[in-house]
Design a protein around this motif. Structure first.
Motif, short mmCIF file in Angstrom:
data_model
loop_
_atom_site.label_atom_id
_atom_site.label_comp_id
_atom_site.label_asym_id
_atom_site.label_seq_id
_atom_site.Cartn_x
_atom_site.Cartn_y
_atom_site.Cartn_z
N ALA A 146 0.81 -1.47 0.20
CA ALA A 146 0.00 -0.66 -0.05
C ALA A 146 0.76 1.50 -0.28
O ALA A 146 0.41 2.17 -0.92
CB ALA A 146 -1.04 0.15 1.38
N VAL A 147 1.96 1.07 0.73
CA VAL A 147 3.00 2.08 0.92
C VAL A 147 3.70 2.63 -0.33
O VAL A 147 3.53 3.74 -1.25
CB VAL A 147 4.17 1.90 1.68
N VAL A 148 4.30 1.43 -1.13
CA VAL A 148 4.48 1.89 -2.43
C VAL A 148 3.66 2.21 -3.55
O VAL A 148 4.05 3.27 -4.37
CB VAL A 148 5.04 0.69 -2.83
N ARG A 149 2.28 1.97 -3.39
CA ARG A 149 1.34 1.80 -4.30
C ARG A 149 1.21 3.84 -3.99
O ARG A 149 0.66 3.98 -5.19
CB ARG A 149 0.46 1.10 -4.32
N ALA A 150 0.60 3.87 -2.98
CA ALA A 150 0.64 5.18 -2.81
C ALA A 150 1.72 6.06 -2.51
O ALA A 150 0.97 7.29 -3.61
CB ALA A 150 0.20 5.51 -1.23
N ALA A 151 2.81 5.98 -3.29
CA ALA A 151 4.36 7.14 -3.34
C ALA A 151 3.92 6.40 -4.79
O ALA A 151 4.70 8.42 -5.07
CB ALA A 151 5.04 6.35 -2.63
N THR A 152 4.14 5.71 -5.41
CA THR A 152 4.46 5.79 -7.29
C THR A 152 2.94 6.39 -7.84
O THR A 152 3.03 7.21 -8.65
CB THR A 152 4.70 4.64 -7.23
N ALA A 153 1.51 6.31 -7.05
CA ALA A 153 0.49 6.50 -7.95
C ALA A 153 0.28 8.43 -8.23
O ALA A 153 -0.37 8.40 -9.75
CB ALA A 153 -0.55 6.81 -6.92
N GLY A 154 1.37 9.60 -7.34
CA GLY A 154 1.23 10.62 -8.04
C GLY A 154 2.27 10.74 -8.94
O GLY A 154 2.34 12.75 -9.16
N ALA A 155 2.63 10.51 -9.02
CA ALA A 155 4.78 10.58 -9.25
C ALA A 155 4.08 10.81 -11.42
O ALA A 155 3.34 9.82 -12.01
CB ALA A 155 5.16 9.74 -9.12
N ARG A 156 4.56 11.59 -11.35
CA ARG A 156 4.39 12.01 -13.42
C ARG A 156 5.29 11.39 -14.45
O ARG A 156 4.31 10.66 -14.53
CB ARG A 156 4.57 13.52 -13.29
N ASP A 207 10.08 9.37 -11.86
CA ASP A 207 9.43 9.80 -10.37
C ASP A 207 9.29 8.53 -10.18
O ASP A 207 9.32 9.12 -8.59
CB ASP A 207 8.15 11.32 -10.84
N ARG A 208 8.29 8.17 -10.50
CA ARG A 208 7.65 6.91 -9.54
C ARG A 208 9.07 5.59 -9.37
O ARG A 208 8.34 5.37 -8.33
CB ARG A 208 6.95 6.05 -10.99
N VAL A 209 9.77 5.42 -9.86
CA VAL A 209 11.16 4.96 -9.49
C VAL A 209 11.87 5.44 -8.13
O VAL A 209 11.78 4.80 -7.51
CB VAL A 209 11.45 4.52 -10.81
#
Length: 195
Positions: free
Chosen positions: A74-84, A88-90
Motif C-alpha cells: 500500500a505504501v509503495v502504491r501510494a507513493a508512486t500513484a502521484g508521480a508524473r 519520478d515513480r521509480v
C-alpha cells in the motif's frame, strides 16, 4: 448475529490482538523480547489460548510479515500513484521502500530477516507477499529496459533496496547519503532518460 458468527469474530479479534501486540513488543524491544509467555501476559490470556491461534513464535512472525507485506504494498502504491514520470515513480518507490524499512524495523525483519515459515518465490507463497512484489513490479517492470525480463529486473532493484535498507540500519552506511544512493540507483540501474 449468531453465536457462531460472534465466536468467529472474537477469534479474529484475539488473533489481531496477538499479532499487533507481538509487533508492538518487537518494535519496542526487538524480536528476542517476543515470547509466548510475555505475549500471553500482555494480552491477558493464557499461553494455551495463544497456542490455539499460533503454534509458536515462528507463526506469529509469519503473521506480522504478512501484515507488513500488505502495508508495504500500500505504501509503495501510494507513493508512486502521484508521480508524473516513470523516473519520478521509480524514485518515489525507492524512497517509500527505504522509509518503510526504516520506520518499521521489526516488521521489515519479520518480512526479510527472520524465519516466519513463509515460502517466497514459489507456488506456496502467500498472496500478501505476492502482492508486495507485484507492487514493486508495477513500476519497476516499466523501467526494466529493452530486452530485460521485468521480473528479473524487479528482483535486482529490490535486492539493491534491501541492501541499502539493511546496511543503513546496521550503521554500515551513513543515513545522510540515502538520497544520493537512491539517485545513483535510479540513474545507473534503471537507466531512465531524464524527463
Amino acid at each position: 448475529m449468531s453465536v457462531r458468527e460472534r465466536k468467529q469474530r472474537e477469534l479474529a479479534e484475539r488473533e489481531r490482538l496477538i499479532v499487533s501486540t507481538a509487533r508492538e513488543l518487537a518494535e519496542q524491544q526487538g524480536w528476542d523480547a517476543v515470547t509466548t509467555r510475555r505475549l500471553a501476559e500482555r494480552i491477558e490470556y493464557s499461553q494455551p489460548v495463544l497456542y490455539s491461534h499460533f503454534r509458536g513464535k515462528r507463526e506469529i512472525i509469519g503473521a506480522v510479515a504478512l501484515e507488513g507485506a500488505t502495508e508495504m504494498a500500500a505504501v509503495v502504491r501510494a507513493a508512486t500513484a502521484g508521480a508524473r514520470t516513470l523516473r519520478d515513480r521509480v524514485t518515489a518507490l525507492a524512497r517509500a521502500y527505504l522509509a518503510f524499512a526504516a520506520d518499521n524495523p521489526a516488521v521489515y525483519d519479520a518480512l526479510f530477516q527472520l524465519d516466519g515459515g513463509l515460502a517466497f518465490a514459489d507456488e506456496e507463497t502467500p498472496e500478501p507477499l505476492k502482492d508486495a512484489f507485484a507492487a514493486l513490479l508495477e513500476t519497476l517492470g516499466e523501467a526494466a529496459g529493452h530486452g530485460v525480463e521485468p521480473g528479473l529486473f524487479t528482483e535486482v532493484f529490490w535486492a539493491s533496496l534491501h541492501g541499502l535498507a539493511t546496511l543503513t540500519r546496521a550503521g554500515r552506511l551513513p543515513p545522510e547519503h540515502t538520497e544520493l544512493r537512491v539517485a545513483l540507483l535510479v540513474d545507473r540501474l534503471a537507466e531512465l532518460p531524464a524527463e
